[in-house]
Write a protein that holds these residues in place. Structure first.
Motif, mmCIF file in Angstrom:
data_model
loop_
_atom_site.group_PDB
_atom_site.id
_atom_site.type_symbol
_atom_site.label_atom_id
_atom_site.label_comp_id
_atom_site.label_asym_id
_atom_site.label_seq_id
_atom_site.Cartn_x
_atom_site.Cartn_y
_atom_site.Cartn_z
ATOM 1 N N HIS A 8 -0.728 -0.333 10.920
ATOM 2 C CA HIS A 8 -1.190 1.041 11.005
ATOM 3 C C HIS A 8 -1.105 1.760 9.677
ATOM 4 O O HIS A 8 -1.695 2.804 9.482
ATOM 5 C CB HIS A 8 -0.374 1.787 12.040
ATOM 6 N N ARG A 9 -0.358 1.188 8.726
ATOM 7 C CA ARG A 9 -0.227 1.845 7.447
ATOM 8 C C ARG A 9 -1.532 1.846 6.680
ATOM 9 O O ARG A 9 -1.728 2.577 5.753
ATOM 10 C CB ARG A 9 0.835 1.136 6.602
ATOM 11 N N ARG A 10 -2.402 0.985 7.038
ATOM 12 C CA ARG A 10 -3.706 0.915 6.391
ATOM 13 C C ARG A 10 -3.561 0.798 4.884
ATOM 14 O O ARG A 10 -4.249 1.441 4.113
ATOM 15 C CB ARG A 10 -4.538 2.141 6.735
ATOM 16 N N GLY A 11 -2.615 -0.052 4.482
ATOM 17 C CA GLY A 11 -2.520 -0.369 3.068
ATOM 18 C C GLY A 11 -1.888 0.705 2.234
ATOM 19 O O GLY A 11 -2.022 0.716 1.041
ATOM 20 N N GLY A 12 -1.213 1.640 2.831
ATOM 21 C CA GLY A 12 -0.621 2.685 2.060
ATOM 22 C C GLY A 12 -1.632 3.647 1.514
ATOM 23 O O GLY A 12 -1.352 4.488 0.694
ATOM 24 N N ALA A 13 -2.886 3.544 1.914
ATOM 25 C CA ALA A 13 -3.984 4.409 1.544
ATOM 26 C C ALA A 13 -4.347 4.263 0.091
ATOM 27 O O ALA A 13 -3.519 4.180 -0.782
ATOM 28 C CB ALA A 13 -3.666 5.841 1.858
ATOM 29 N N PRO A 14 -5.633 4.207 -0.227
ATOM 30 C CA PRO A 14 -6.080 4.037 -1.593
ATOM 31 C C PRO A 14 -5.992 5.319 -2.374
ATOM 32 O O PRO A 14 -6.089 6.397 -1.854
ATOM 33 C CB PRO A 14 -7.539 3.594 -1.439
ATOM 34 N N ALA A 15 -5.827 5.166 -3.683
ATOM 35 C CA ALA A 15 -5.849 6.321 -4.552
ATOM 36 C C ALA A 15 -7.141 6.352 -5.316
ATOM 37 O O ALA A 15 -7.668 5.350 -5.728
ATOM 38 C CB ALA A 15 -4.681 6.254 -5.536
ATOM 39 N N ALA A 16 -7.690 7.535 -5.540
ATOM 40 C CA ALA A 16 -8.872 7.662 -6.375
ATOM 41 C C ALA A 16 -8.416 7.562 -7.811
ATOM 42 O O ALA A 16 -7.632 8.357 -8.294
ATOM 43 C CB ALA A 16 -9.533 9.011 -6.124
ATOM 44 N N LEU A 17 -8.864 6.563 -8.540
ATOM 45 C CA LEU A 17 -8.291 6.203 -9.820
ATOM 46 C C LEU A 17 -8.871 7.027 -10.957
ATOM 47 O O LEU A 17 -10.075 7.195 -11.068
ATOM 48 C CB LEU A 17 -8.520 4.701 -10.092
ATOM 49 N N ALA A 18 -7.993 7.507 -11.828
ATOM 50 C CA ALA A 18 -8.445 8.345 -12.924
ATOM 51 C C ALA A 18 -9.057 7.520 -14.033
ATOM 52 O O ALA A 18 -8.672 6.390 -14.274
ATOM 53 C CB ALA A 18 -7.260 9.138 -13.485
ATOM 54 N N ALA A 405 9.746 3.411 2.561
ATOM 55 C CA ALA A 405 9.273 4.738 2.949
ATOM 56 C C ALA A 405 7.799 4.831 2.583
ATOM 57 O O ALA A 405 7.444 5.212 1.473
ATOM 58 C CB ALA A 405 10.088 5.826 2.251
ATOM 59 N N ASN A 406 6.954 4.455 3.514
ATOM 60 C CA ASN A 406 5.521 4.411 3.259
ATOM 61 C C ASN A 406 4.885 5.776 3.500
ATOM 62 O O ASN A 406 5.434 6.623 4.209
ATOM 63 C CB ASN A 406 4.861 3.376 4.172
ATOM 64 N N PRO A 407 3.675 6.002 2.946
ATOM 65 C CA PRO A 407 2.978 7.272 3.209
ATOM 66 C C PRO A 407 2.766 7.546 4.692
ATOM 67 O O PRO A 407 2.764 8.706 5.105
ATOM 68 C CB PRO A 407 1.646 7.083 2.464
ATOM 69 N N ILE A 408 2.585 6.503 5.515
ATOM 70 C CA ILE A 408 2.402 6.741 6.943
ATOM 71 C C ILE A 408 3.663 7.340 7.558
ATOM 72 O O ILE A 408 3.593 8.117 8.513
ATOM 73 C CB ILE A 408 2.009 5.428 7.671
ATOM 74 N N ASP A 409 4.836 7.010 7.011
ATOM 75 C CA ASP A 409 6.072 7.611 7.486
ATOM 76 C C ASP A 409 6.098 9.107 7.177
ATOM 77 O O ASP A 409 6.626 9.898 7.962
ATOM 78 C CB ASP A 409 7.282 6.926 6.843
ATOM 79 N N VAL A 410 5.540 9.477 6.035
ATOM 80 C CA VAL A 410 5.456 10.888 5.671
ATOM 81 C C VAL A 410 4.475 11.611 6.592
ATOM 82 O O VAL A 410 4.731 12.719 7.062
ATOM 83 C CB VAL A 410 5.053 11.038 4.198
ATOM 84 N N SER A 411 3.319 10.977 6.861
ATOM 85 C CA SER A 411 2.350 11.575 7.781
ATOM 86 C C SER A 411 2.951 11.758 9.168
ATOM 87 O O SER A 411 2.762 12.798 9.818
ATOM 88 C CB SER A 411 1.100 10.695 7.870
ATOM 89 N N ALA A 412 3.682 10.750 9.651
ATOM 90 C CA ALA A 412 4.326 10.859 10.964
ATOM 91 C C ALA A 412 5.375 11.963 10.974
ATOM 92 O O ALA A 412 5.597 12.615 12.001
ATOM 93 C CB ALA A 412 4.952 9.523 11.352
ATOM 94 N N SER A 663 -6.166 9.896 13.676
ATOM 95 C CA SER A 663 -7.096 10.122 12.578
ATOM 96 C C SER A 663 -6.466 10.998 11.499
ATOM 97 O O SER A 663 -6.638 10.757 10.295
ATOM 98 C CB SER A 663 -8.374 10.771 13.104
ATOM 99 N N PHE A 664 -5.704 12.011 11.914
ATOM 100 C CA PHE A 664 -5.008 12.869 10.955
ATOM 101 C C PHE A 664 -4.031 12.062 10.108
ATOM 102 O O PHE A 664 -3.958 12.227 8.883
ATOM 103 C CB PHE A 664 -4.263 13.980 11.689
ATOM 104 N N SER A 665 -3.256 11.192 10.759
ATOM 105 C CA SER A 665 -2.268 10.402 10.013
ATOM 106 C C SER A 665 -2.946 9.485 9.009
ATOM 107 O O SER A 665 -2.475 9.310 7.883
ATOM 108 C CB SER A 665 -1.387 9.590 10.973
ATOM 109 N N THR A 666 -4.081 8.904 9.388
ATOM 110 C CA THR A 666 -4.807 8.019 8.470
ATOM 111 C C THR A 666 -5.368 8.791 7.285
ATOM 112 O O THR A 666 -5.213 8.402 6.126
ATOM 113 C CB THR A 666 -5.954 7.320 9.220
ATOM 114 N N THR A 667 -6.034 9.910 7.569
ATOM 115 C CA THR A 667 -6.645 10.694 6.496
ATOM 116 C C THR A 667 -5.591 11.310 5.590
ATOM 117 O O THR A 667 -5.740 11.324 4.358
ATOM 118 C CB THR A 667 -7.529 11.798 7.102
ATOM 119 N N SER A 668 -4.516 11.838 6.163
ATOM 120 C CA SER A 668 -3.479 12.449 5.336
ATOM 121 C C SER A 668 -2.806 11.415 4.444
ATOM 122 O O SER A 668 -2.427 11.725 3.304
ATOM 123 C CB SER A 668 -2.436 13.146 6.222
ATOM 124 N N THR A 669 -2.664 10.177 4.932
ATOM 125 C CA THR A 669 -2.108 9.118 4.095
ATOM 126 C C THR A 669 -2.949 8.923 2.840
ATOM 127 O O THR A 669 -2.440 8.826 1.725
ATOM 128 C CB THR A 669 -2.025 7.807 4.891
#
Length: 703
Positions: A8-18, A405-412, A663-669
């Motif tokens: 469910h972590r969906r890879g820790g969510a991608p970052a838009a790279l600078a 401590a993954n981003p999904i934990d923060v979203s949850a 959906s909120f947890s995925t997008t917020s991650t």
């Protein structure tokens, strides 16, 4: 089992790279020249010559002793800390990028995935970046449309897939929730990315289209810096309407100028090896503009003889060979002992898993006798628990399960804070045909009898803070990543305060990775550069550099591999883990008839953040849909939660709220981890084709 949670972590969510504006490709580093051997001084008598040889021999003996002593001391000193990683990784990544005249790119990836030994997973996921910032312009972003996704597995792994939005990326989730896989599997993933190439003017600036361009470039991140999976090798083949005239390849962390192998022509090829967690890989290829149609980015709003002589070579050779051959055995013996004596989880002796000698509040292990007998090792026995561990919040459950401590934990945690009354989450579906769902977060005073943990308060302050009490989730994009790191650090401190770990698992991972990399890098430097330097100093009779370098490399691998098993939980941590896994079993197996109507609404809300962490929100919602039906039939309709405001056109139900929260947890991650992104300038002019500086990118993991 932890695998479904990782899913469910969906890879820790991608970052838009600078990307730097108008970069210049860096010059590949020049290999150091082996030192020129000093010319032997000419003496007037034979005795003078003999004296010099004797002194040289003495110096060689000292060097030999120092070298042998250093090698015997080096590896045992590395027993400092550890990590829990599983040895999982991408054994091979081979991709064909077929660039079309219209600027699109058909991608075929062949991924050989090594799942962690002794564990089962459902499959893997790939996060493909499709949205990223544009030239640091606020309110504008570059878009790469992803279509025509296909997945297969030559090795027979489950190849069902689902494509979903994941912040700045599209996630291709491969595998079946009802099937498991393990060992080494091969996946073939195909998709098309549109509007990938950049038209470039003669002075290296973005052109309006290829009609006004001198060249057209593919400036693309094969992997982004948010890729946390180790990759043994990556081979990219780029086909295009014409042969490339210039190529470059870079690997490493954000801003790295470390070159990987690149070869121009038709096709162009790019190769990188040993990509570690956080390493990006960026490729650049330039083509004649005439080979393309009118293309443009889519930008949317929103060795010599030595004076030392060869007399010292035999002694140094012997020391180098002994050290090179012996070092891995020393490393294996030391690390094996450490893993057995300190690297296995502690458990309370003679107690059922999940129980402690005495129960405190559960928040910090208080009330647990420090002198209680403990043992190490063994498997976690899971028994169904009808409630989450007392005083353990969803974010803490997520951290204890995989020690991260993954981003999904923060979203949850945000969802849990909403359930507890600290904020409301309002869904905004937008009004346009192509609009995207957003969420408005409104801060609330919270209950007077509740207390916030440090990481929870830091999260609330990070979301709201100077922004006020009403914040739209999308406003946090590209600005929250640094705040996220602070929150994750506080979560690691919290698990130490609760006595689940003696030191932070994240800090242990960093130490062991640093030590292992240090040994490996030292071995490679000695193998490819230092061997020639030592031969120049000692003489051509010295051949032990290869053995010493190879021994360091192997030793570094052993330290890294076994060091991953050193992040052991305390007995208290193991008890909380058993309780958490038991509660997950309840969420997966709960029957509607077991839930009282009077408590149903509260139970649904209180347990939903945990279901998000475990990746079973859909199962939990399905159970409550049945509870609602039964309650309606009995004339006792359930009250819908008020902390989540649904935007649907019909009355909300538990399924729609759970889907919205999921959906909120995925997008917020994805939002929390996003950073500014792409530039349309040339990757060959103005400042470098830096790793992670191109468009797009990807990350991956298993679930």
């Amino acid at each position: 089992m932890t695998g479904s949670r990782v899913a469910h972590r969906r890879g820790g969510a991608p970052a838009a790279l600078a990307a730097p504006t108008a970069p210049t490709a860096p010059t590949a580093p020049t290999a150091p020249t082996a030192p020129t051997a000093p010319t032997a001084a000419t003496g007037s008598t034979g005795s003078t010559r003999r004296t010099r040889v004797t002194r040289a021999s003495g110096r060689g003996g000292v060097l030999a002793l120092l070298l042998a002593a250093a090698m015997l001391l080096l590896l045992p000193s590395t027993a400092l800390a550890a990590s829990n990683a599983t040895g999982e990784g991408m054994q091979s990544f081979k991709a064909v990028y077929d660039v079309q005249a219209d600027g699109s790119m058909r991608v075929t990836e062949t991924i050989t995935w090594r799942f962690p030994a002794g564990e089962e997973r459902h499959g893997i996921f790939r996060n493909i970046v499709v949205r990223m910032g544009w030239n640091d312009e606020p309110g504008r972003y570059r878009y790469f449309d992803l279509t025509d996704v296909e997945v297969s597995s030559p090795t027979g792994a489950p190849d069902q897939f689902k494509v979903s939005d994941n912040g700045a990326a599209q996630e291709i989730r491969i595998g079946s929730p009802s099937e498991y896989t393990s060992g080494t599997q091969v996946y073939v993933v195909g998709y098309t990315l549109h509007d990938v190439v950049n038209p470039i003017t003669a002075d290296g600036k973005p052109a309006t289209s290829s009609d006004q361009a001198s060249t057209v470039e593919l400036y693309y991140n094969v992997f982004g810096t948010n890729e946390t999976t180790a990759r043994d090798s990556a081979q990219i083949e780029v086909k295009a309407p014409d042969a490339s005239t210039k190529v470059a390849c870079f690997q490493g962390p954000q801003g790295s100028t470390t070159a990987c192998t690149a070869k121009a022509g038709e096709p162009s090829t790019f190769t990188a090896t040993n990509l570690a967690s956080g390493d990006a890989m960026t490729i650049l290829a330039s083509y004649p503009a005439a080979a393309f149609d009118s293309v443009q980015p889519v930008v949317l709003e929103g060795d010599s003889q030595s004076s030392v002589g060869s007399a010292a070579a035999p002694a140094l050779n012997a020391a180098a060979w002994v050290a090179g051959i012996g070092a891995p055995f020393v490393a294996l013996a030391v690390m094996g002992t450490l893993v057995w004596t300190r690297g296995r989880d502690e458990r309370y002796a003679d107690l059922t898993p999940g129980l402690t000698p005495s129960f405190g509040s559960g928040a910090s292990g208080d009330g647990t006798p420090t002198a209680a007998a403990t043992v190490r090792g063994g498997r976690t026995t899971v028994a169904v628990q009808f409630q989450p561990p007392a005083g353990v919040q969803p974010g803490m459950v997520g951290t204890i399960i995989d020690e991260t401590a993954n981003p999904i934990d923060v979203s949850a945690t945000i969802i849990d804070l909403a359930v507890r009354g600290y904020l409301t989450i309002e869904e905004d579906a937008g009004s346009g045909m192509f609009s995207r769902t957003d969420w408005t977060l409104t801060r609330q005073p919270g209950p007077s009898d509740d207390r916030l943990l440090p990481y929870e308060r830091q999260l609330l302050d990070g979301v709201f803070g100077s922004r006020g009490d009403v914040v739209v989730l999308s406003e946090l994009k590209n600005t929250f990543a640094s705040t996220l790191k602070g929150i994750q650090a506080e979560m690691y401190r919290e698990v130490v305060r609760r006595h689940w770990f003696r030191t932070s698992p994240e800090a242990q991972r960093g130490v062991w990775q640093g030590l292992g990399v240090l040994l490996v890098v030292g071995g490679f430097l000695l193998l490819f550069f230092g061997q020639g330097a030592l031969t120049a100093i000692v003489g051509s009779g010295f051949t032990g550099g290869f053995a010493l370098g190879a021994g360091l490399i192997v030793s570094g691998g052993i330290v890294t591999l076994l060091g991953r098993r050193m992040a052991a939980k305390t007995a208290e941590g193991s008890a909380v883990l058993a309780q958490s896994l038991g509660f997950k079993e309840y969420l997966l197996t709960a029957e509607a008839g077991q839930i009282e109507f009077e408590e149903a609404s509260n139970v649904f809300s209180r347990y939903l953040p945990y279901a998000v962490v475990f990746g079973v929100a859909d199962r939990w919602a399905s159970t409550f849909a049945k509870v609602a039906q039964a309650a309606e039939a009995a004339g006792q309709p359930l009250v819908m939660p008020t902390w989540y405001l649904w935007s649907g056109s019909t009355m909300p139900d538990f399924t729609s709220i759970a889907n919205g929260v999921d959906s909120f947890s995925t997008t917020s991650t994805g939002t929390f981890t996003s950073t500014p992104g792409s530039s349309g300038s040339s990757g060959f002019s103005g400042g470098g084709g830096f790793s992670g500086g191109g468009g797009g990118g990807s990350s991956s993991g298993s679930w």
